[in-house]
Design a protein around this motif. Sequence first.
Motif, short mmCIF file in Angstrom:
data_model
loop_
_atom_site.label_atom_id
_atom_site.label_comp_id
_atom_site.label_asym_id
_atom_site.label_seq_id
_atom_site.Cartn_x
_atom_site.Cartn_y
_atom_site.Cartn_z
N MET A 1 0.69 -1.36 -0.16
CA MET A 1 0.00 -0.03 -0.01
C MET A 1 0.77 1.21 -0.09
N PHE B 1 -0.55 1.78 -6.78
CA PHE B 1 -1.19 0.29 -6.50
C PHE B 1 -2.43 0.36 -5.30
N LYS B 2 -2.16 1.50 -4.67
CA LYS B 2 -3.24 1.79 -3.64
C LYS B 2 -4.44 2.35 -4.28
N GLU C 1 -5.62 1.73 -7.40
CA GLU C 1 -6.14 0.66 -8.14
C GLU C 1 -6.72 -0.30 -6.98
N TYR C 2 -6.29 -0.60 -5.99
CA TYR C 2 -6.69 -1.56 -5.18
C TYR C 2 -8.10 -0.97 -4.40
N LEU C 3 -8.08 0.54 -3.99
CA LEU C 3 -9.32 0.94 -3.55
C LEU C 3 -10.36 0.79 -4.38
N ALA D 1 -10.86 -1.08 -6.91
CA ALA D 1 -11.19 -2.38 -7.02
C ALA D 1 -12.27 -2.81 -5.93
N LYS D 2 -11.67 -2.55 -4.49
CA LYS D 2 -12.60 -2.88 -3.39
C LYS D 2 -13.87 -2.29 -3.42
N SER E 1 -16.03 -4.20 -5.96
CA SER E 1 -16.38 -5.39 -5.32
C SER E 1 -17.42 -5.26 -4.22
#
Length: 78
Positions: free
Chosen positions: A1, A6-7, A9-11, A13-14, A17
Amino acid sequence: MTNPDFKKEYLAAKERSASAIALYNAREHAGLTQADLAERAGVPQATIARIERGDNVTFDKLAVIAHAMGKTLKVEFA
């Protein structure tokens, strides 16, 4: 993170979801198949499947689907 890209894109995607899971749970609770909900909402079954996989969707489309289940769309900033 620690990597900002990356952070981000991660958030994202979360969040996708979370909306996918919310739709799946609402549909299951209503006792509807994807095909049943699609027919009620006037959208292809593939649209319901894509949303439940986490693909992007507009608020307008989510509202139509929510109304087809007798629900309203609620957006919340937490």
